[in-house]
Scaffold this motif. Structure first.
Motif, PDB file in Angstrom:
ATOM      1  N   PRO A  46       0.847  -1.342  -0.011  1.00 34.71           N
ATOM      2  CA  PRO A  46      -0.025  -0.114  -0.098  1.00 34.71           C
ATOM      3  C   PRO A  46       0.753   1.335  -0.129  1.00 34.71           C
ATOM      4  CG  PRO A  46      -0.857  -1.690   1.741  1.00 34.71           C
ATOM      5  CD  PRO A  46       0.329  -2.191   1.091  1.00 34.71           C
ATOM      6  N   ASP A  47       2.084   1.185   0.747  1.00 28.03           N
ATOM      7  CA  ASP A  47       3.028   2.436   0.769  1.00 28.03           C
ATOM      8  C   ASP A  47       3.509   3.114  -0.672  1.00 28.03           C
ATOM      9  OD1 ASP A  47       2.409   2.474   3.318  1.00 28.03           O
ATOM     10  OD2 ASP A  47       4.299   1.581   4.024  1.00 28.03           O
ATOM     11  N   GLN A  48       3.380   2.056  -1.575  1.00 32.18           N
ATOM     12  CA  GLN A  48       3.877   2.389  -3.116  1.00 32.18           C
ATOM     13  C   GLN A  48       2.806   2.527  -3.870  1.00 32.18           C
ATOM     14  OE1 GLN A  48       6.831   3.558  -3.344  1.00 32.18           O
ATOM     15  NE2 GLN A  48       7.733   3.120  -1.489  1.00 32.18           N
ATOM     16  N   ALA A  49       1.539   2.144  -3.753  1.00 36.40           N
ATOM     17  CA  ALA A  49       0.590   2.368  -4.690  1.00 36.40           C
ATOM     18  C   ALA A  49       0.292   3.711  -5.053  1.00 36.40           C
ATOM     19  CB  ALA A  49      -0.761   1.552  -3.904  1.00 36.40           C
ATOM     20  N   PRO A  50      -0.264   3.970  -6.231  1.00 34.15           N
ATOM     21  CA  PRO A  50      -0.620   2.916  -7.153  1.00 34.15           C
ATOM     22  C   PRO A  50       0.527   2.218  -8.121  1.00 34.15           C
ATOM     23  CG  PRO A  50      -1.266   5.114  -7.853  1.00 34.15           C
ATOM     24  CD  PRO A  50      -0.729   5.220  -6.545  1.00 34.15           C
ATOM     25  N   PHE A  51       0.112   1.237  -8.636  1.00 33.02           N
ATOM     26  CA  PHE A  51       1.375   0.460  -9.456  1.00 33.02           C
ATOM     27  C   PHE A  51       0.547   0.591 -10.997  1.00 33.02           C
ATOM     28  CE2 PHE A  51       1.910  -1.144  -5.416  1.00 33.02           C
ATOM     29  CZ  PHE A  51       3.208  -1.017  -5.301  1.00 33.02           C
ATOM     30  N   ASP A  52       1.387   0.822 -11.883  1.00 30.78           N
ATOM     31  CA  ASP A  52       0.918   0.604 -13.371  1.00 30.78           C
ATOM     32  C   ASP A  52       0.669  -0.802 -13.910  1.00 30.78           C
ATOM     33  OD1 ASP A  52       1.372   3.662 -13.885  1.00 30.78           O
ATOM     34  OD2 ASP A  52       3.669   2.935 -13.556  1.00 30.78           O
ATOM     35  N   ARG A  53       1.838  -1.596 -13.152  1.00 35.51           N
ATOM     36  CA  ARG A  53       1.472  -3.148 -13.589  1.00 35.51           C
ATOM     37  C   ARG A  53       1.595  -4.040 -12.233  1.00 35.51           C
ATOM     38  NH1 ARG A  53      -0.022  -0.738 -17.225  1.00 35.51           N
ATOM     39  NH2 ARG A  53       0.792  -0.956 -19.586  1.00 35.51           N
TER      40      ARG A  53
END
Length: 217
Positions: free
Chosen positions: A143-150
């Motif tokens: 969650p700490d790095q979201a959002p993700f492209d893939r």
């Protein structure tokens, strides 16, 4: 060229031919898989079979996927050079290493501390500095790095986990095996739009189950 070098070159040619014969045609994916040697990711008795198109056992009761499946999943994800990618299930680290050649940044999480430690060592040895690996519960994503492209999930869930769907950027793509762990599963491509999620069934696969919590090893 030494005899060993010639053997290695021949094995690499056969390896790439096998990938193409299974439908992997994306030049960037083929180039990444040529650059990342599968050998170091397989230890012990099965090291000699590293260049065969088959899954092999690794530590903690897990497996390294067969190269053609790794290639097809990577190709289906349509990774762009500026993408931020999340991988669920670090395993040997092989998939993350390939992703690192295609994306700007790769985050990979595994429930087994031992696997994460071994993968980190390989990433360091290969100077793959755009990968961050963490021990954690993959069903919760990162969650700490979201959002993700893939997002690429290398273990099978009964349904695409809702925390992972929530961490997928608008316009993003998730590749995930779906189905019971003791049966053939379906590889699903999930695309997120402003209106919701579109699902496309790609091919039958068989993966270890996606489990909650941390592993004991």
């Amino acid at each position: 060229m030494t005899q060993t070098g010639a053997m290695d070159a021949e094995r690499k040619m056969q390896f790439l031919f096998a990938l193409r014969s299974k439908g992997i045609t994306d030049k960037r994916v083929l180039s990444a898989m040529e650059e990342i040697d599968r050998g170091p990711f397989i230890r012990g008795l099965f090291a000699e079979r590293a260049y065969e198109d088959m899954p092999l056992p690794i530590s903690c009761g897990q497996t390294i996927s067969q190269p053609s499946v790794v290639g097809l999943m990577t190709q289906a994800a349509e990774i762009r050079p500026r993408d931020k990618v999340l991988e669920i299930g670090t395993g040997s680290g092989y998939q993350a290493a390939i992703l690192s050649k295609l994306a700007r940044r790769v985050y990979t999480v595994d429930r087994y501390r031992k696997l994460v430690g071994e993968a980190r060592e390989l990433f360091e040895d290969m100077e793959l500095h755009n990968i961050t690996a963490m021990t954690g519960d993959g069903t919760r994503g990162w969650p700490d790095q979201a959002p993700f492209d893939r997002i690429i999930v290398t273990a099978a869930a009964e349904d695409p986990p809702s925390p992972l769907l929530a961490q997928l950027a608008i316009g993003g793509i998730m590749i995930v095996p779906v189905g019971q762990s003791d049966a053939v599963q379906s590889l699903i491509k999930v695309t997120r739009s402003d209106d919701g999620f579109d699902y496309e069934e790609l091919l039958p696969v068989r993966f270890v189950p996606l489990l909650e919590g941390l592993g004991r090893e």
